[in-house]
Design an enzyme around this catalytic site. Structure first.
Site, PDB file in Angstrom:
ATOM      1  N   LYS A 124       0.905  -1.149  -0.035  1.00  0.00           N
ATOM      2  CA  LYS A 124       0.017  -0.079   0.091  1.00  0.00           C
ATOM      3  C   LYS A 124       0.820   1.309   0.048  1.00  0.00           C
ATOM      4  CE  LYS A 124      -2.832   2.719   3.022  1.00  0.00           C
ATOM      5  NZ  LYS A 124      -3.398   2.943   4.447  1.00  0.00           N
ATOM      6  N   ASP A 166      -6.760   0.957   1.033  1.00  0.00           N
ATOM      7  CA  ASP A 166      -7.072   0.986   2.472  1.00  0.00           C
ATOM      8  C   ASP A 166      -8.321   0.533   2.832  1.00  0.00           C
ATOM      9  OD1 ASP A 166      -8.820   3.089   1.766  1.00  0.00           O
ATOM     10  OD2 ASP A 166      -7.833   4.547   3.118  1.00  0.00           O
TER      11      ASP A 166
END
Length: 218
Positions: free
Chosen positions: A128, A146
């Site tokens: 991420k 997320d």
């Protein structure tokens, strides 16, 4: 028995959703404050299990004096902790930031690499974080998933998936190419401020009529 995963929305519906997002906010931006690629990597690494607002509050004074890996090494662990002690897991994060900074100085000449594999090899940097940096700094159409994007992707059918990697792949597959660069920013902002986890703000949602979520709020 778990409910069946929602099917992806038809292509023309997803195209209309992102056309609306683009019309409302043509150039969405991430909310983490930074001054260069290095401070962006640090900010994103610090944001794990923390809010962007909380990270920004902690890093404003830090980034006023530290903008390079060598400056971070010179500051040291105690000096870094003094700046970030309001952020969750700050001791472990401080250690990772210092380890990352040492690797950047020793192996990359103090520069942040622009490949996902190299970024993911750094301490405290996962997929991420790497995707955020690739997208925000180098303008790659990378999708950083997320909790907000995961919820929105599954709730709306834009990008359903059983885990974050599956949702990332679904965004890449389902979202029309012209919207790929800003897709994750539009989704995260919509998920953070409108399509929230509890009591989503459906009356204020600009894609309400296109969303198949059954439990819309009034």
């Amino acid at each position: 028995m778990k409910p069946a995963m929602r099917k992806p929305l038809p292509y023309h519906v997803i195209d209309e959703i992102f056309a609306r997002f683009a019309a409302a906010e043509p150039t969405p931006e991430g909310e983490l404050e930074h001054v260069n690629a290095y401070t962006l990597v640090v900010a994103v690494a610090l944001s794990a299990q923390a809010t962007d607002a909380g990270v920004n509050k902690a890093t404003r004074a830090l980034f006023a004096k530290v903008t390079t890996p060598q400056q971070m090494l010179d500051l040291g662990e105690d000096g870094l902790i003094e700046h970030i002690k309001t952020i969750g897991l700050y001791r472990n994060k401080a250690k990772n930031v210092l380890k990352m900074s040492r690797i950047l100085v020793d192996e990359y000449g103090g520069e942040v690499p622009c490949s996902r594999a190299a970024l993911e090899s750094l301490p405290g940097v996962g997929r991420k974080t790497a995707n955020v940096v690739l997208n925000m700094w180098w303008k790659h159409p990378a999708q950083a998933v997320d909790t907000h994007i995961f919820r929105l992707g599954n709730r709306t059918g834009i990008a359903p998936g059983k885990d974050v990697v599956a949702v990332e792949r679904a965004i890449e597959d389902n979202v029309p190419a012209p919207y790929q660069l800003h897709a994750h920013h539009w989704m995260i902002l919509h998920g953070r401020y409108v399509c929230v986890a509890r009591k989503p703000k459906c009356p204020a949602c600009l894609i309400r009529d296109l969303c198949p979520f059954e439990e819309k709020t009034e």
